[in-house]
Scaffold this active site. Structure first.
Site, PDB file in Angstrom:
ATOM      1  N   PRO A   1       0.818  -1.219   0.000  1.00 27.40           N
ATOM      2  CA  PRO A   1       0.000   0.000   0.000  1.00 27.40           C
ATOM      3  C   PRO A   1       0.858   1.278   0.000  1.00 27.40           C
ATOM      4  O   PRO A   1       0.571   2.233  -0.730  1.00 27.40           O
ATOM      5  CB  PRO A   1      -0.817  -0.127   1.285  1.00 27.40           C
ATOM      6  N   TYR A   2       1.911   1.267   0.818  1.00 27.08           N
ATOM      7  CA  TYR A   2       2.798   2.448   0.886  1.00 27.08           C
ATOM      8  C   TYR A   2       3.467   2.680  -0.480  1.00 27.08           C
ATOM      9  O   TYR A   2       3.505   3.800  -0.981  1.00 27.08           O
ATOM     10  CB  TYR A   2       3.849   2.213   1.973  1.00 27.08           C
ATOM     11  N   ASN A   3       3.979   1.601  -1.085  1.00 27.64           N
ATOM     12  CA  ASN A   3       4.646   1.728  -2.391  1.00 27.64           C
ATOM     13  C   ASN A   3       3.705   2.351  -3.435  1.00 27.64           C
ATOM     14  O   ASN A   3       4.088   3.258  -4.175  1.00 27.64           O
ATOM     15  CB  ASN A   3       5.085   0.356  -2.916  1.00 27.64           C
TER      16      ASN A   3
END
Ligand SMILES: NC(=O)c1ccc[n+]([C@@H]2O[C@H](COP(=O)([O-])OP(=O)(O)OC[C@H]3O[C@@H](n4cnc5c(N)ncnc54)[C@H](O)[C@@H]3O)[C@@H](O)[C@H]2O)c1
Length: 252
Positions: free
Chosen positions: A158-160
């Site tokens: 999700p962060y990427n």
């Protein structure tokens, strides 16, 4: 005398994520260089400390969840009304989301929440400030992405996605608003010593540092210097770009 363009005298600068870490360091720096800072965060206690330190008026701090579009619109409109203009937006607010979770095991609410704050927040903030900057024919927008958006970290999909989405977003928008005197850029730091990493294990930190040719983590003050440039009139011929703060790890 040569003009110091990384100077904010008479300028109105919005800093999100200002309660601590990179955002607080940036708010301190641009205030020291003359900006009237409007500081926002979900962490009210941190904002109150910053208010005291920088002697900000009550309307220069506010709790804001950048994952809520209506709150963003209301907040940005209120700043523009009280300050009369918005010269720069420096958005540092962000969350890490799930770590050490393989993509097939990430729950959708966790995935969506990370996108909502990091990516949708970036989009909504940009949409909210552009009309004011367009009418002034001047504006600087700086969003903090991450090296994760360029290289990808395993176990952090999700962060990427949120950070690479930010990088893609600014590229196209930059071309739309260039004729209006507005510049928008991202910044991709590698590991920086902030409360966000307070719980990172020594082993992980060692691994991260081993990938940084300078052999150390970055400091919030060093990132703030780049953001101050990106938010200033000195940043006049660079837009749609992703600046680096990785101690030599990412040379592209
Ligand atoms: N520290 C690092 O190693 C590193 C590396 C690359 C990128 N970044 C990015 O830099 C930015 C700043 O990170 P930091 O290290 O200072 O982290 P931090 O956790 O110390 O600070 C982030 C701030 O954002 C605020 N925030 C979180 N969610 C919010 C929301 N929904 N609305 C408003 N405010 C919210 C937090 O309360 C906090 O004050 C983040 O976008 C992060 O992803 C950090």
């Amino acid at each position: 005398m040569t003009e110091n363009k990384v100077n904010f005298d008479g300028q109105v600068v919005i800093v999100t994520g200002a309660a601590r870490g990179i955002g607080a360091a940036t708010a301190r720096l641009v205030a020291a260089r003359g900006a009237k800072v409007f500081a926002f965060d979900i962490n009210r206690d941190g904002l109150l400390e910053l208010q005291k330190e920088l002697s900000l008026a009550d309307n220069q701090i506010g709790t804001l969840d950048i994952g809520d579009q209506d709150s963003i619109t209301t907040t940005i409109n209120a700043v523009a009304q009280s300050a009369g203009k918005i010269d720069a937006l420096i958005n540092t607010a962000g969350i890490v989301g799930p770590t050490n979770v393989k993509v097939e095991n990430v729950s959708w609410p966790d995935f969506e929440n990370t996108l909502r704050v990091n990516l949708f927040g970036t989009i909504w903030l940009t949409q909210a400030v552009i009309p004011y900057m367009k009418s002034a024919k001047y504006g600087r927008i700086a969003h903090v992405a991450s090296i994760a958006g360029k290289e990808g970290n395993p176990g952090m999909s999700p962060y990427n996605v949120s950070k690479s989405g930010m990088i893609g977003f600014i590229k196209g928008v930059a071309k739309e608003i260039a004729p209006d005197g507005i510049v928008i850029n991202a910044l991709a730091p590698a590991v920086i010593s902030t409360p966000m990493n307070a719980d990172t294990s020594d082993e992980t930190l060692k691994y991260m540092i081993s990938r940084i040719p300078m052999g150390r983590v970055g400091q919030a003050d060093e990132v703030a210097e780049i953001l101050a440039f990106m938010g200033s009139s000195a940043c006049s011929f660079t837009t749609g770009f992703t600046f680096d703060a990785s101690g030599g790890r990412a040379t592209y």
